[in-house]
Write an enzyme that holds these catalytic residues in place. Structure first.
Site, short mmCIF file in Angstrom:
data_model
loop_
_atom_site.label_atom_id
_atom_site.label_comp_id
_atom_site.label_asym_id
_atom_site.label_seq_id
_atom_site.Cartn_x
_atom_site.Cartn_y
_atom_site.Cartn_z
N TRP A 63 17.55 -26.24 86.07
CA TRP A 63 17.12 -26.22 84.67
C TRP A 63 15.87 -27.06 84.48
O TRP A 63 15.51 -27.84 85.35
CB TRP A 63 18.24 -26.62 83.71
CG TRP A 63 18.95 -27.95 83.96
CD1 TRP A 63 18.90 -28.72 85.08
CD2 TRP A 63 19.84 -28.62 83.07
NE1 TRP A 63 19.68 -29.82 84.95
CE2 TRP A 63 20.28 -29.79 83.72
CE3 TRP A 63 20.31 -28.35 81.80
CZ2 TRP A 63 21.17 -30.69 83.10
CZ3 TRP A 63 21.20 -29.25 81.21
CH2 TRP A 63 21.61 -30.40 81.87
N HIS A 71 2.42 -23.52 68.29
CA HIS A 71 1.38 -22.47 68.25
C HIS A 71 0.76 -22.22 69.63
O HIS A 71 -0.44 -22.04 69.75
CB HIS A 71 0.33 -22.83 67.19
CG HIS A 71 0.92 -22.87 65.82
ND1 HIS A 71 0.86 -21.81 64.93
CD2 HIS A 71 1.67 -23.82 65.20
CE1 HIS A 71 1.52 -22.12 63.82
NE2 HIS A 71 2.02 -23.33 63.96
N ASP A 77 3.41 -17.47 63.07
CA ASP A 77 2.91 -18.42 62.06
C ASP A 77 3.71 -18.22 60.78
O ASP A 77 3.74 -17.12 60.22
CB ASP A 77 1.45 -18.16 61.71
CG ASP A 77 0.47 -18.64 62.77
OD1 ASP A 77 0.90 -19.12 63.83
OD2 ASP A 77 -0.75 -18.53 62.52
N HIS A 81 2.49 -23.15 57.66
CA HIS A 81 1.43 -23.52 58.61
C HIS A 81 0.12 -23.83 57.89
O HIS A 81 -0.65 -24.68 58.34
CB HIS A 81 1.23 -22.37 59.61
CG HIS A 81 0.15 -22.60 60.62
ND1 HIS A 81 0.00 -23.79 61.29
CD2 HIS A 81 -0.82 -21.76 61.09
CE1 HIS A 81 -1.02 -23.67 62.14
NE2 HIS A 81 -1.53 -22.47 62.02
MN MN Z 1 -0.69 -20.03 65.09
#
Ligand code: MN
Length: 262
Positions: A63, A71, A77, A81
Site C-alpha cells: 500500500w 486540482h 472543479d 473553487h
Molecule cells: Mn481545477
C-alpha cells in the site's frame, strides 16, 4: 420501469450494448500540474510514498500514501473553487447535488481549429454552428471541448507556455455566458490543464469560464483524455469527485457510457 431500466443497463454493460470510455489520465508524478506565477501558492503534483510492499514493513501487503492537490491530474472543479462561487449553497465537493454526478455530454470537436492554433478561442457562433449540425444542447449537459490535446501538446511544455503566457484553447466570455444563460449546461470540460484558455488572464473578466461558471453554481472538468472516443451527443458521463470536507475539487475517475455495437 426503473427497476427494468437498471437491469437492462447492467445487462447492456455486461454484453457490450453499452461501452465504458475512460476519460481519466493515470495519476502519476510526471503528469503536468498547473503552475501559477511565483507570488501565488502552488498545487502539488501527485506524489506516491510506499508504506510497504510484501516486505519487513508489511510482509503480506502492499500500500501507499499519496499527496496531491485538489486540482492535479484529471479533476473536478466545484463552485467554491472560485471567489464568485464562494457563497453559493452546496458549493463544495462534499455537499454537491449527487444527481449531478451522472449527466449527458455534448462533445464539441475543435481538433482542426486547435491543430491550426493551439490558443483557439471557442465562441458562441462556433457553438451555434455545432448545434446546427448536432441539435440543441440539452439543459443539464456537460459541454466538452475536444482538442485531442494529449496528442498535439509538447509533453515537456504541456500548457504550451510561451513568453507571453500559455496558449491553450478555451471559451471567451460571451460563449461562457451563452452556455450558462441560454443553455443551462451542468459545466464545462476540457483535455487541457484548465477550463479557461491559456491567455484568459488577458480576458475581461479574467478567466471567464471559472468566473461565470462557478459563480452560476456550475462545474469544471480538466485534464481529461479520450474525448475522441465519444459521440458528439449521446454519451452519459459519470463524474463524482471525492467527498473532501469543504473541498474545492478533486482528482476523480471520470468515464462515459456510450452506445456499443452489440
Ligand atoms: Mn481545477
Amino acid at each position: 420501469m426503473t427497476a427494468e431500466l437498471l437491469r437492462d443497463l447492467a445487462a447492456a454493460i455486461g454484453d457490450g450494448g453499452v461501452r465504458i470510455v475512460d476519460l481519466t489520465e493515470t495519476l502519476r508524478p510526471d503528469y503536468p500540474t498547473i503552475t501559477l506565477p511565483p507570488e501565488f501558492g502552488q498545487a502539488s503534483p501527485f506524489v506516491k510514498e510506499e508504506i510497504s510492499r510484501y516486505d519487513e514493513r508489511g510482509p503480506a501487503w502492499y500500500w501507499n500514501n499519496f499527496t496531491v492537490s485538489e486540482h492535479s491530474g484529471t479533476h473536478f472543479d466545484a463552485p467554491i473553487h472560485w471567489v464568485t462561487g464562494r457563497d453559493l449553497p452546496n458549493n463544495a465537493v462534499d455537499t454537491l447535488d449527487t444527481r449531478h454526478f451522472i449527466a449527458p455530454a455534448c462533445v464539441v470537436d475543435c481538433t482542426k481549429e486547435v491543430a491550426a492554433d493551439k490558443g483557439f478561442i471557442l465562441t458562441r457562433s462556433f457553438l451555434e454552428a455545432w448545434e446546427a449540425r448536432h441539435g440543441r444542447i440539452p439543459a443539464g449537459s456537460w459541454l466538452f471541448l475536444r482538442s485531442d490535446w494529449r496528442k498535439i501538446a509538447d509533453p515537456d511544455n504541456y500548457t504550451n507556455l510561451q513568453e507571453d503566457g500559455a496558449h491553450s484553447p478555451g471559451p471567451d466570455a460571451e460563449a461562457v455566458l451563452w452556455m450558462i444563460e441560454e443553455r443551462d449546461v451542468l459545466g464545462f470540460g476540457t483535455e487541457c490543464v484548465g477550463t479557461d484558455a491559456g491567455q484568459a488572464f488577458r480576458f475581461e473578466p479574467q478567466y471567464p469560464c471559472h468566473h461565470y461558471m462557478h459563480g452560476a453554481g456550475k462545474y469544471g472538468l480538466q485534464c481529461m483524455t479520450n474525448l475522441d472516443l465519444l459521440p458528439a451527443t449521446g454519451a452519459l458521463v459519470v463524474a463524482a469527485p471525492l467527498k473532501i470536507e469543504e473541498g474545492s475539487g478533486s482528482p476523480l475517475r471520470v468515464f462515459a457510457l456510450v452506445p456499443g455495437n452489440r
